[in-house]
Design a protein around this motif. Structure first.
Motif, PDB file in Angstrom:
ATOM      1  N   PRO A 273       0.876  -1.301   0.118  1.00  0.00           N
ATOM      2  CA  PRO A 273      -0.089  -0.027   0.130  1.00  0.00           C
ATOM      3  C   PRO A 273       0.959   1.319  -0.014  1.00  0.00           C
ATOM      4  CG  PRO A 273      -0.653  -1.581   1.521  1.00  0.00           C
ATOM      5  CD  PRO A 273       0.546  -2.159   1.306  1.00  0.00           C
ATOM      6  N   LEU A 274       0.572   2.485  -0.667  1.00  0.00           N
ATOM      7  CA  LEU A 274       1.293   3.545  -0.761  1.00  0.00           C
ATOM      8  C   LEU A 274       1.748   4.029   0.516  1.00  0.00           C
ATOM      9  CD1 LEU A 274       2.382   5.352  -2.960  1.00  0.00           C
ATOM     10  CD2 LEU A 274       0.125   6.742  -2.666  1.00  0.00           C
ATOM     11  N   HIS A 275       0.671   4.070   1.491  1.00  0.00           N
ATOM     12  CA  HIS A 275       1.426   4.523   2.771  1.00  0.00           C
ATOM     13  C   HIS A 275       2.514   3.606   3.600  1.00  0.00           C
ATOM     14  CE1 HIS A 275      -1.937   1.879   4.181  1.00  0.00           C
ATOM     15  NE2 HIS A 275      -1.338   1.480   5.111  1.00  0.00           N
ATOM     16  N   LYS A 276       2.789   2.490   2.933  1.00  0.00           N
ATOM     17  CA  LYS A 276       3.736   1.575   3.588  1.00  0.00           C
ATOM     18  C   LYS A 276       4.781   1.803   2.721  1.00  0.00           C
ATOM     19  CE  LYS A 276       0.828  -1.648   6.342  1.00  0.00           C
ATOM     20  NZ  LYS A 276       0.131  -2.973   6.197  1.00  0.00           N
ATOM     21  N   TRP A 289      -1.000   8.979   1.384  1.00  0.00           N
ATOM     22  CA  TRP A 289      -1.469   7.768   2.030  1.00  0.00           C
ATOM     23  C   TRP A 289      -2.180   6.981   1.038  1.00  0.00           C
ATOM     24  CZ3 TRP A 289      -0.381   6.750   6.995  1.00  0.00           C
ATOM     25  CH2 TRP A 289      -0.921   5.879   7.413  1.00  0.00           C
ATOM     26  N   ASP A 290      -2.873   7.311   0.087  1.00  0.00           N
ATOM     27  CA  ASP A 290      -3.520   6.351  -1.128  1.00  0.00           C
ATOM     28  C   ASP A 290      -3.805   7.303  -2.245  1.00  0.00           C
ATOM     29  OD1 ASP A 290      -4.107   4.075  -2.223  1.00  0.00           O
ATOM     30  OD2 ASP A 290      -5.943   3.713  -1.006  1.00  0.00           O
ATOM     31  N   ILE A 291      -3.530   6.560  -3.318  1.00  0.00           N
ATOM     32  CA  ILE A 291      -4.257   7.333  -4.504  1.00  0.00           C
ATOM     33  C   ILE A 291      -4.935   6.392  -5.226  1.00  0.00           C
ATOM     34  CG2 ILE A 291      -3.544   8.475  -6.825  1.00  0.00           C
ATOM     35  CD1 ILE A 291      -0.690   9.062  -5.532  1.00  0.00           C
ATOM     36  N   ILE A 292      -6.270   6.759  -5.364  1.00  0.00           N
ATOM     37  CA  ILE A 292      -7.247   5.785  -5.761  1.00  0.00           C
ATOM     38  C   ILE A 292      -7.650   6.296  -7.267  1.00  0.00           C
ATOM     39  CG2 ILE A 292      -9.533   5.045  -5.716  1.00  0.00           C
ATOM     40  CD1 ILE A 292      -9.309   5.632  -2.500  1.00  0.00           C
ATOM     41  N   LYS A 293      -7.934   5.327  -8.330  1.00  0.00           N
ATOM     42  CA  LYS A 293      -7.955   5.619  -9.786  1.00  0.00           C
ATOM     43  C   LYS A 293      -9.465   5.221  -9.769  1.00  0.00           C
ATOM     44  CE  LYS A 293      -4.844   2.913  -9.534  1.00  0.00           C
ATOM     45  NZ  LYS A 293      -4.019   1.639  -9.799  1.00  0.00           N
ATOM     46  N   ILE A 394       7.433  10.344  -3.954  1.00  0.00           N
ATOM     47  CA  ILE A 394       7.463   8.943  -4.267  1.00  0.00           C
ATOM     48  C   ILE A 394       7.450   8.387  -5.843  1.00  0.00           C
ATOM     49  CG2 ILE A 394       6.183   6.472  -3.871  1.00  0.00           C
ATOM     50  CD1 ILE A 394       4.747   7.653  -1.669  1.00  0.00           C
ATOM     51  N   SER A 395       8.663   7.809  -6.299  1.00  0.00           N
ATOM     52  CA  SER A 395       8.670   7.831  -7.745  1.00  0.00           C
ATOM     53  C   SER A 395       7.618   6.294  -8.136  1.00  0.00           C
ATOM     54  CB  SER A 395      10.282   7.157  -7.983  1.00  0.00           C
ATOM     55  OG  SER A 395      10.281   7.023  -9.301  1.00  0.00           O
ATOM     56  N   ASN A 396       7.080   6.472  -9.222  1.00  0.00           N
ATOM     57  CA  ASN A 396       5.955   5.694  -9.645  1.00  0.00           C
ATOM     58  C   ASN A 396       5.045   5.143  -8.475  1.00  0.00           C
ATOM     59  OD1 ASN A 396       7.387   5.356 -12.265  1.00  0.00           O
ATOM     60  ND2 ASN A 396       8.651   3.908 -11.305  1.00  0.00           N
ATOM     61  N   ALA A 397       4.564   6.005  -7.769  1.00  0.00           N
ATOM     62  CA  ALA A 397       3.547   5.871  -6.850  1.00  0.00           C
ATOM     63  C   ALA A 397       1.963   5.304  -7.153  1.00  0.00           C
ATOM     64  CB  ALA A 397       2.979   7.421  -5.982  1.00  0.00           C
TER      65      ALA A 397
END
Length: 432
Positions: A273-276, A289-293, A394-397
């Motif tokens: 997960p993004l936040h980890k 924390w998160d990016i939702i598509k 963050i690269s390639n998040a």
């Protein structure tokens, strides 16, 4: 209520293969199968075997390429069959075309079936294109006179006039497919079965072929079964679709719903997960924390069509609940070769994003309309700056996929080899 005119029915179709060998692989197995048969008992090998998941190592030599497939097709329908490689699509079409027999179940059809399954299927390499037209017509049960009445149309549509009296073995794969499709389409079968083989043709031929299939189904009332990995073509042509996975039907219904189901079925989440993620830089008081598509209708997806609207829901954690005078979010858009091709930033707008309250959770939406990207895999590198201080990078998040779509809203699909971007444009005749 009008009675359904069912032209094709698949009743409990299954197909089993033994890996690496022909038949059951041993005299003992063959004798066992024969012994059960003469005693009127079920084939014992039908009780063993694994689903056809090519990505995992199995414990059995027997695999089910198809299992318990049931569906009906009405006259005049165009039905798409979609699924990943190895899902069983081509095996199903071969059974429907009677190229191979099912292990269990039965296919019921009304009328002639013409199939285009592989390049050169049904063609004799030593015979000329013209001779192969007559050969295929005869296989379909047509008389020489019936074939002769259609041959000029077939040759003209195929675009192979110059080579029509040359042996087919000297044709390119594209020429062979052109002629094979023309034969299958113009010799008037009641059911036309088309596999992904059309992808071998160029963009002009694909457009002609799809137009002809539309004419066949809508104008002439004939039935088409169509396999393709081009979701835009499936949407454009089909009225209904069946989704296969590991040899089983996982969805059957309207084409839009089937394509959405297939696309979301292939979503591959990030390993963490993004936040980890710990491969990040910045001060760290504020974190992505998160990016939702999301699609325009709010549904979450990982795959979009060129021309779609995509919404990135960006969730930011304010660890110390500080007030914010200015929050800046930047995204770099990279292609599959990790080359930067575009950039999005809140900094280019006059209005700053100000947070007067000490909120822990912050949500910002990035909306991109009419995605001008060709088919491929893309990623966003994320950068967060709060009150001038670099907080998180963050690269390639986040990753997402684009498939070819009707970007210009003209009903025509632009192939991937026409450059990296699609640009809205128009032509005007200066008729003074």
């Amino acid at each position: 209520m009008k009675k359904k005119d069912i032209i094709l029915k698949a009743d409990n179709i299954s197909k089993q293969y033994k890996l690496g060998l022909v038949g059951t692989g041993s005299i003992n197995d063959d004798l066992k199968r024969w012994w059960y048969k003469i005693r009127g008992k079920e084939n014992p090998f039908l009780k063993i075997g694994e689903s056809n998941d090519r990505s995992t190592k199995g414990s059995s030599d027997y695999v089910w390429a198809l299992q318990d497939i049931n569906f009906e097709v009405e006259r005049g329908e165009v039905v798409g069959i979609i699924g990943k490689n190895g899902a069983g699509k081509s095996t199903l079409l071969k059974i429907l075309s009677k190229v191979t027999s099912p292990t269990t179940g039965e296919i019921k059809t009304k009328g002639r079936i013409a199939s285009l399954l592989e390049v050169g299927t049904g063609f004799h390499g030593e015979m000329t294109g013209r001779e192969n037209i007559y050969l295929n017509g005869a296989i379909l049960g047509m008389t020489k006179k019936e074939i002769a009445s259609k041959i000029d149309e077939i040759i003209d549509f195929s675009g192979c006039q110059r080579y029509i009296d040359t042996p087919v073995k000297r044709y390119s794969s594209g020429m062979t497919v052109r002629l094979a499709f023309a034969v299958a389409a113009f010799l008037e079968p009641e059911i036309l079965v088309i596999d992904e083989v059309l992808a071998v043709g160029d963009a002009e031929f694909q457009k002609k072929a799809i137009g002809k299939m539309q004419d066949i189904s809508k104008g002439e009332g004939r039935t088409v079964l169509f396999v393709s990995h081009n979701m835009a073509a499936v949407k454009n042509l089909c009225t209904r679709a069946i989704v296969l996975e590991h040899g089983k039907t996982v969805f059957e219904g309207g084409v839009d719903e089937a394509v959405d189901f297939y696309i979301n079925m292939n979503v591959t989440p990030n390993s963490l997960p993004l936040h980890k993620r710990n491969d990040r830089k910045g001060y760290g008081d504020f974190l992505f924390w998160d990016i939702i598509k999301q699609k325009e209708d709010g549904s979450v997806s990982n795959i979009f069509l060129s021309g779609d609207t995509i919404i990135f829901v960006i969730q930011i954690k304010n660890k110390f609940k500080r007030e914010i005078k200015d929050i800046r979010v930047d995204f770099g858009l990279n292609n599959s070769r990790d080359i930067r091709i575009s950039w999005f930033s809140t900094s280019i707008f006059k209005e700053r994003i100000v947070l007067n309250e000490s909120k822990e959770d912050i949500e910002i939406h990035l909306e991109i309309n009419n995605l001008p990207l060709k088919a491929g895999n893309y990623s966003l590198t994320a950068n967060l700056i709060v009150d001038g201080v670099p907080q998180d990078w963050i690269s390639n998040a986040v990753y997402f996929d684009i498939e070819n779509g009707d970007f210009f809203k003209t009903g025509k699909i632009i192939s991937s080899n026409q450059g990296d971007f699609l640009i809205k444009h128009k032509f005007l005749l200066n008729d003074e």
